[in-house]
Design a protein around this motif. Structure first.
Motif, PDB file in Angstrom:
ATOM      1  N   PHE A 290       0.847  -1.178   0.000  1.00 44.63           N
ATOM      2  CA  PHE A 290       0.000   0.000   0.000  1.00 44.63           C
ATOM      3  C   PHE A 290       0.892   1.241   0.000  1.00 44.63           C
ATOM      4  O   PHE A 290       1.958   1.247   0.609  1.00 44.63           O
ATOM      5  CB  PHE A 290      -0.908   0.017   1.231  1.00 44.63           C
TER       6      PHE A 290
ATOM      7  N   ARG B 191      15.550  14.926  11.054  1.00 46.41           N
ATOM      8  CA  ARG B 191      14.433  15.616  11.708  1.00 46.41           C
ATOM      9  C   ARG B 191      13.455  14.664  12.383  1.00 46.41           C
ATOM     10  O   ARG B 191      12.439  15.094  12.913  1.00 46.41           O
ATOM     11  CB  ARG B 191      13.667  16.551  10.764  1.00 46.41           C
TER      12      ARG B 191
ATOM     13  N   TYR C 158      -0.122  15.045   7.392  1.00 46.07           N
ATOM     14  CA  TYR C 158       0.309  15.794   8.575  1.00 46.07           C
ATOM     15  C   TYR C 158      -0.116  17.254   8.459  1.00 46.07           C
ATOM     16  O   TYR C 158      -0.541  17.867   9.436  1.00 46.07           O
ATOM     17  CB  TYR C 158       1.838  15.736   8.730  1.00 46.07           C
TER      18      TYR C 158
ATOM     19  N   ASP D 257       7.140  10.133  15.317  1.00 40.99           N
ATOM     20  CA  ASP D 257       6.470  10.910  16.357  1.00 40.99           C
ATOM     21  C   ASP D 257       5.116  10.330  16.765  1.00 40.99           C
ATOM     22  O   ASP D 257       4.791  10.265  17.947  1.00 40.99           O
ATOM     23  CB  ASP D 257       6.267  12.355  15.871  1.00 40.99           C
TER      24      ASP D 257
HETATM   25  C1  LIG Z   1      13.144  13.639   5.191  1.00 40.42           C
HETATM   26  C2  LIG Z   1      12.157  12.900   6.032  1.00 40.42           C
HETATM   27  C3  LIG Z   1      11.957  13.300   7.335  1.00 40.42           C
HETATM   28  C4  LIG Z   1      11.045  12.641   8.133  1.00 40.42           C
HETATM   29  N1  LIG Z   1      10.882  13.071   9.400  1.00 40.42           N
HETATM   30  C5  LIG Z   1       9.983  12.441  10.195  1.00 40.42           C
HETATM   31  C6  LIG Z   1       9.758  12.877  11.521  1.00 40.42           C
HETATM   32  O1  LIG Z   1      10.339  13.848  11.975  1.00 40.42           O
HETATM   33  N2  LIG Z   1       8.878  12.201  12.275  1.00 40.42           N
HETATM   34  C7  LIG Z   1       8.185  11.135  11.776  1.00 40.42           C
HETATM   35  O2  LIG Z   1       7.380  10.571  12.501  1.00 40.42           O
HETATM   36  N3  LIG Z   1       8.365  10.695  10.532  1.00 40.42           N
HETATM   37  C8  LIG Z   1       9.246  11.330   9.726  1.00 40.42           C
HETATM   38  N4  LIG Z   1       9.416  10.900   8.431  1.00 40.42           N
HETATM   39  C9  LIG Z   1       8.669   9.727   7.962  1.00 40.42           C
HETATM   40  C10 LIG Z   1       7.333  10.184   7.441  1.00 40.42           C
HETATM   41  O3  LIG Z   1       6.529  10.538   8.506  1.00 40.42           O
HETATM   42  C11 LIG Z   1       6.721   9.062   6.621  1.00 40.42           C
HETATM   43  O4  LIG Z   1       5.853   9.709   5.780  1.00 40.42           O
HETATM   44  C12 LIG Z   1       5.944   8.031   7.370  1.00 40.42           C
HETATM   45  O5  LIG Z   1       6.835   7.230   8.124  1.00 40.42           O
HETATM   46  C13 LIG Z   1       5.165   7.150   6.420  1.00 40.42           C
HETATM   47  O6  LIG Z   1       4.014   7.808   6.012  1.00 40.42           O
HETATM   48  P1  LIG Z   1       3.590   7.866   4.505  1.00 40.42           P
HETATM   49  O7  LIG Z   1       2.174   8.339   4.479  1.00 40.42           O
HETATM   50  O8  LIG Z   1       4.561   8.630   3.738  1.00 40.42           O
HETATM   51  O9  LIG Z   1       3.590   6.300   4.128  1.00 40.42           O
HETATM   52  P2  LIG Z   1       4.214   5.509   2.906  1.00 40.42           P
HETATM   53  O10 LIG Z   1       5.637   5.810   2.737  1.00 40.42           O
HETATM   54  O11 LIG Z   1       3.342   5.650   1.726  1.00 40.42           O
HETATM   55  O12 LIG Z   1       4.030   4.043   3.482  1.00 40.42           O
HETATM   56  C14 LIG Z   1       4.809   3.587   4.562  1.00 40.42           C
HETATM   57  C15 LIG Z   1       4.387   2.167   4.925  1.00 40.42           C
HETATM   58  O13 LIG Z   1       3.106   2.172   5.498  1.00 40.42           O
HETATM   59  C16 LIG Z   1       2.187   1.345   4.778  1.00 40.42           C
HETATM   60  N5  LIG Z   1       0.887   2.012   4.827  1.00 40.42           N
HETATM   61  C17 LIG Z   1       0.620   3.302   4.490  1.00 40.42           C
HETATM   62  N6  LIG Z   1      -0.667   3.587   4.743  1.00 40.42           N
HETATM   63  C18 LIG Z   1      -1.227   2.465   5.252  1.00 40.42           C
HETATM   64  C19 LIG Z   1      -2.522   2.148   5.701  1.00 40.42           C
HETATM   65  N7  LIG Z   1      -3.527   3.040   5.727  1.00 40.42           N
HETATM   66  N8  LIG Z   1      -2.748   0.892   6.155  1.00 40.42           N
HETATM   67  C20 LIG Z   1      -1.772  -0.024   6.174  1.00 40.42           C
HETATM   68  N9  LIG Z   1      -0.519   0.222   5.754  1.00 40.42           N
HETATM   69  C21 LIG Z   1      -0.262   1.460   5.304  1.00 40.42           C
HETATM   70  C22 LIG Z   1       2.794   1.243   3.410  1.00 40.42           C
HETATM   71  O14 LIG Z   1       2.414   0.071   2.774  1.00 40.42           O
HETATM   72  C23 LIG Z   1       4.281   1.263   3.724  1.00 40.42           C
HETATM   73  O15 LIG Z   1       4.708  -0.004   4.092  1.00 40.42           O
HETATM   74  C24 LIG Z   1      10.319  11.543   7.614  1.00 40.42           C
HETATM   75  C25 LIG Z   1      10.511  11.146   6.298  1.00 40.42           C
HETATM   76  C26 LIG Z   1      11.415  11.809   5.500  1.00 40.42           C
HETATM   77  C27 LIG Z   1      11.580  11.388   4.087  1.00 40.42           C
END
Ligand SMILES: Cc1cc2nc3c(=O)[nH]c(=O)nc-3n(C[C@H](O)[C@H](O)[C@H](O)COP(=O)(O)OP(=O)(O)OC[C@H]3O[C@@H](n4cnc5c(N)ncnc54)[C@H](O)[C@@H]3O)c2cc1C
Lengths: 266, 780
Positions: A27, A182, A75, A121
């Motif tokens: 996903f 971050r 977010y 977080d």
């Molecule tokens: C530069 C950078 C800085 C960041 N800093 C932080 C931070 O400070 N704090 C923090 O908490 N995070 C941070 N992140 C991580 C960010 O929050 C990610 O977006 C998060 O970990 C995943 O969310 P996403 O929506 O992008 O998921 P995706 O990358 O699209 O998916 C991540 C995983 O979750 C699964 N998934 C997604 N949605 C669902 C759902 N509804 N049900 C079941 N499985 C699902 C996907 O299959 C995948 O395995 C950072 C990322 C980057 C690139």
């Protein structure tokens, strides 16, 4: 990136059925974790099923004593939502210090907790607020949902649909940011439920992911004030250590961030 | 000066294309039939390459070729060279192992290439590269300088026993020992200058295009010095003679030194394009940049400073171990020697100095010049020593500096450099005034009441720029001369093209160089364009680094302008029937002084090209060129003061104020100068607080992405308070000293001096991460 097939699902049911039909599907929500990993060729899903445009996974609902955030809400949308700011401002604050603007515009609460990065977080907020994770199949308490580093109670093909937060009496989150990524070098979420129960969860600290901090909970239960934590000592055993922070430093941050979170919670 | 002349804050001409995404970088260029290269790189820090099996890769879709290091050897392609010969104290030449562009036998750092896949697309090349099977036999590795020089340490090159490249000395050891024997006080300090990854915004890239009919190569590459690239590629690597090799460095997105050097990838691209008969493109990704762009700094130093009873410095002893990584990059050998130890006198009168520098091989990415190159290391050391001395001698740190400032010029230091001019008290005065130095104790007390530790740190830097007099650098071992060339072409309609051997990759030459022309001729800069970065267009050039483009490159343009103007005046005098001596140039016209007789520049140009009526015997045309070789280095200097607060609970540093008072000589465009200072200060602060390229004990890099390597962000740095105190450089006609590196040279000592002041402990290594500061505060 290896070759993959992209699907845009329009409903949770469609997403589930697409998942069932492909050999190694993933996903996709905000893609802030999954896409970098794919670009580095560390993951090679046969199919990518985008949940981002599914209407039923979007938005925030306030009803009675519960705030519900749908899984694919970004977010940025959480941070700017009026209900979130009113009833649990600590969550709005948490999203405002999460990543950078690009990550906040794309990343989602569902993606964050499904991924369960030990320095993310949101897991701290879910645990401290005793939230409930809703999936297409069931409801899971936050305590049961997070199972250590990058591991959750989710089954293969299970989709998180929403997270419900009981509205607390008081809550606060403070975070020492990792200087490069971050993420949380250590972040602490403190909450006092309307029942008077106190829960404190730390992220970025423990080698086994988000953790409750019993000693601080006990001190705050007796006296909800930053100074109540002065005498608490946090052990460095089992804490993460890397080039940006020793285990001792993280143990100190658990305490200092908790004190500041209590101050912020009021 | 005019609105667009010297000293005017003219908006940058080049920004329109950069800001609107219309820049033309190497990766934007697409040639017909172009193939794509992907390198197979070593995952090991040290290993024997036993066998490379390309058969599966060759069978994959779109694969054109898989080439290995052994084939480079078979084709007699030369090894990479180091262009500055250093002699050890025992008289022996430096000891170097061979650096082949792809390793045929042994890999010595993680990321070193062993083979390359050429395919129809980047992704196909990458897919096939994963199918190349390399059989490695791992060898023990060493990443740390001290570990590398221990007996029994893993050995990198048989040519360099004990992993020692050289053991070099400068200064008078006897006089220095004598000064220490008589000293009233001795101050000692151990410092590490942390290794940095340069991280230009644009990763390195190359496109090589071989024309079989002409036996001619064209190379598009991310270079700060395309002519030097052509010279080295043809003279040493056996790729093509110079007239059969055109090197083009189009828009280049930042270099900071890392794009001076000739790297394996562009050599391999050239060689491969001939082998496969199609153009070959390689664009590095960010991981490759971390692994293969030459790193900077990485010194470990012990230093001692002797003082007399009046707090005057009487001697300085320095011993530095410089980590060169696994191979000697193009100018690496000069960085910790002639670019470092020659600046150890700082802004101070030091009668006796002795420095010893040991160059060491380790299983890490090669190290070479990075913004400041040697001078940040020298300045950091001296300014940390001065602060340490002030604390130990219990004197005000600013006063201790004043007591020792050089005030008479020219000044010959004991370490080669002859400072031409400066006013160190003036810059320190300006900085102290800007930060309200006198009010600091009250501010510190106030911060303390709020639970914060406030500190103030001074750094008075000097550097040597405008490299360099060719004869002088030649006598010190440089393989090239460091002059610059320029050509002025006045077109028949009066517009002007300036061809320069300098290369702009962020510096704003397209604006500042035009400002000189506008200033001299009184024409708008829109009538002038700057041509650079192409060996077919520009006659020759040594490129841009070491803050040399204005002091050396612009002076070459000035020389060519003077020749052009002299000829134009003759033509004007002839047309106006006046004496050549009476012609003045104003507002784009050649005027007979004291009269209203004038002829506009376009008419002079047209006369030059129609040649209908030129003075008797004059050649047609209006185009002149010049080579300019400087007579000395230039010596930018200044005073930086930083005020900050440390949170004792977390060890986190927050800036309160940062003031910089610089003496760069004449400023061509103050806005661009400020931009250079801002960028340099941010890099200096980045080194002090955040950046560190780290290897584990086995030579595995642990900071090979932006998730681990902390680059400074806007929110990590303060708003800077800049000012200038100017003494004109006597060494060049424009009085320019250079401004490109100062910030990176002076900032880090100011930051560390301020943090150590705040926490009341003198010893703190860079980067001063919150963790490290917190541990230092709470250490017993
Ligand atoms: C530069 C950078 C800085 C960041 N800093 C932080 C931070 O400070 N704090 C923090 O908490 N995070 C941070 N992140 C991580 C960010 O929050 C990610 O977006 C998060 O970990 C995943 O969310 P996403 O929506 O992008 O998921 P995706 O990358 O699209 O998916 C991540 C995983 O979750 C699964 N998934 C997604 N949605 C669902 C759902 N509804 N049900 C079941 N499985 C699902 C996907 O299959 C995948 O395995 C950072 C990322 C980057 C690139």
């Amino acid at each position: 990136m290896y070759k993959t097939t992209y699907h845009r699902a329009s409903s949770v049911d469609e997403a589930i059925s697409l998942f069932g039909k492909s050999s190694e599907a993933k996903f996709l929500a905000g893609g802030q974790t999954l896409l970098p990993v794919m670009k580095q060729r560390l993951a090679s899903p046969s199919d990518v099923i985008d949940l981002g445009k599914i209407k039923e996974l979007q938005g925030v609902e306030l009803s009675g004593d519960v705030l519900t955030i749908k899984a694919a809400t970004t977010y940025y949308d959480i941070m700017t939502n009026a209900d979130v700011k009113k009833v649990i401002p600590a969550i709005a604050h948490l999203t405002s210090v999460l990543g950078d603007p690009a990550v906040r515009y794309r990343g989602t609460i569902g993606g964050s907790i499904a991924n369960n990065d030990p320095a993310a977080d949101f897991p701290a907020a879910l645990v401290a607020l005793a939230a409930t994770v809703k999936t297409n199949k069931r409801s899971i308490s936050a305590d049961d949902f997070f199972k250590g580093l990058f591991t959750t109670a989710l089954e293969d093909g299970e989709i998180i649909t929403a997270v419900s937060f009981p509205i607390p009496a008081k809550a606060g989150y403070e975070k020492m940011r990792h200087p490069a990524s971050r993420f949380a070098l250590t972040g602490v979420f403190v909450a006092q439920a309307k029942s008077g129960e106190v829960r404190v969860a730390a992220t970025g600290a423990s080698q086994s992911g988000v953790m409750r901090v019993g000693a601080i909970e006990a001190a705050l239960k007796a006296n909800w004030s930053p100074s109540a934590i002065d005498g608490v000592s946090i052990s460095a055993n089992g804490l993460l250590a890397d080039i940006h922070g020793t285990a001792e430093y993280r143990a100190n941050l658990v305490k200092v961030m908790a004190q500041r979170a209590v101050a912020a919670a009021g | 000066m005019g609105v667009e002349g010297i000293g005017a804050r003219v908006v940058r001409k080049e920004d329109k294309r950069f800001i609107t995404g219309k820049g033309r970088y190497v990766d934007d260029i697409k040639l017909v039939g172009m193939t794509h290269a992907h390198f197979v790189r070593s995952p090991h820090a040290h290993a024997k390459v036993k066998k490379i099996d390309s058969s599966a890769a060759l069978d994959m879709p779109g694969v054109v070729a898989v080439l290995t290091g052994q084939q480079l050897v078979d084709d007699k392609v030369g090894n990479l060279i180091c262009g500055w010969a250093i002699t050890s104290k025992d008289g022996s030449p430096m000891k170097m192992g061979a650096w082949p562009a792809m390793a045929p036998e042994t890999v010595r750092f993680v990321g070193q290439a062993v083979a390359v896949v050429i395919a129809d697309s980047k992704n196909l090349a990458r897919d096939a590269a994963e199918a190349v099977v390399v059989d490695y036999e791992e060898l023990p590795a060493v990443a740390d300088v001290h570990a590398a020089i221990k007996s029994g340490a893993p050995q990198l090159h048989p040519e360099a026993p004990g992993n020692q490249v050289y053991d070099w000395v400068i200064g008078d050891e006897g006089a220095t020992d004598a000064a220490f024997a008589k000293a009233a006080n001795v101050v000692k300090l151990d410092v590490t200058n942390n290794r940095l990854a340069p991280n230009a915004m644009e990763p390195r890239a190359a496109i090589a295009d071989y024309d079989a009919a002409e036996e001619h190569f064209t190379l598009y590459t991310t270079s700060q010095n395309p002519h030097v690239a052509r010279l080295v590629l043809s003279a040493f690597y056996n790729i093509a003679p110079e007239h059969k090799l055109r090197v083009i460095a189009p828009d280049v997105g930042g270099g900071f030194g890392s794009k001076i050097f000739i790297y394996p990838e562009e050599m391999v691209a050239l060689w491969a394009s001939k082998k496969v008969g199609r153009p070959v493109k390689w664009t590095g990704d960010r991981t490759e940049a971390f692994l293969t762009d030459a790193h900077g700094r990485d010194h470990v130093t012990h230093a001692e400073m002797a003082f007399d009873a009046n707090n005057k410095i009487t001697g300085l002893k320095v011993k530095t171990y410089a980590n060169f990584g696994a191979y000697m990059s193009l100018f690496s050998s000069s960085v910790p020697t002639y670019l470092y130890a020659t600046l150890l006198s700082g802004q101070y009168n030091i009668p006796a100095i002795h420095a010893e520098v040991v160059g060491v091989y380790t299983n890490t990415t090669p190290v070479d010049a990075y913004r400041g190159a040697g001078r940040p290391e020298a300045s950091y050391l001296i300014e940390r020593l001065m602060e340490t001395a002030a604390r130990q001698l219990k004197v005000d740190p600013a006063q201790l500096r004043r007591t020792n400032f050089i005030t008479q010029f020219p000044h010959q230091t004991p370490v080669i450099m002859a400072y031409d001019t400066g006013d160190f008290n003036a810059s320190l005065d300006a900085a102290m005034k800007a930060i309200d130095y006198a009010g600091f104790p009250a501010r510190k007390a106030q911060a303390k009441a709020q639970g914060k530790l406030r500190g103030l740190g001074v750094s008075c830097y000097i550097e040597a720029c405008g490299i360099a007099p060719s004869k002088a650098v030649g006598s010190l071992g440089a393989g090239v001369g460091l002059w610059e060339s320029a050509e002025v072409r006045v077109n028949p309609v009066g517009t002007i093209e300036i061809l320069t051997g300098s290369h702009s990759h962020g510096q704003g030459h397209e604006t500042t160089f035009c400002q000189l022309v506008a200033d001299r001729l009184g024409i708008p800069i829109s009538q002038v364009s700057i041509v650079h970065g192409d060996t077919d267009k520009v006659q020759f050039g040594m490129g841009t680094y070491g803050s040399r483009s204005a002091a050396v490159g612009l002076t070459a343009i000035l020389k060519a302008m003077e020749k052009m103007e002299a000829k134009a005046k003759k033509i004007a005098a002839h047309a106006l029937e006046a004496s050549e001596a009476d012609i003045v140039i104003e507002n784009g016209e050649f005027k007979v002084t004291g009269t209203d007789k004038a002829i506009a520049l376009p008419m002079v140009a047209l006369a030059a090209y129609t040649a209908h009526n030129l003075p008797e015997g004059m050649e047609p045309g209006l185009k002149e060129s010049a080579f300019y070789d400087p007579t000395n280095f230039t010596f930018p200097a200044g005073a930086y003061i930083c005020e900050l607060e440390v949170d004792p609970g977390t060890g986190k540093t927050s800036f309160v104020n940062f003031v910089a008072a610089d003496d760069f000589g004449r400023l061509i465009n103050p806005m661009i100068v400020e931009g250079q200072v801002h960028g340099g200060l941010v890099q200096g602060i980045g080194q002090a607080l955040l950046e560190h390229a780290i290897y584990d004990a086995n030579g595995q890099p642990v900071t090979a992405s932006f998730m681990d390597y902390a680059m400074p962000r806007a929110e990590d740095v303060p708003s800077f308070n800049l000012s200038h105190t100017t003494t004109l450089c006597p060494g060049n006609p424009l009085g320019i000293k250079g401004c490109g590196e100062a910030g990176a040279i002076g900032a880090s000592a100011a930051v560390i001096n301020a943090i150590t002041d705040a926490i009341g402990k003198n010893n703190l290594e860079m980067p001063a991460t919150p963790d490290r500061v917190w541990r230092t505060i709470h250490a017993a």
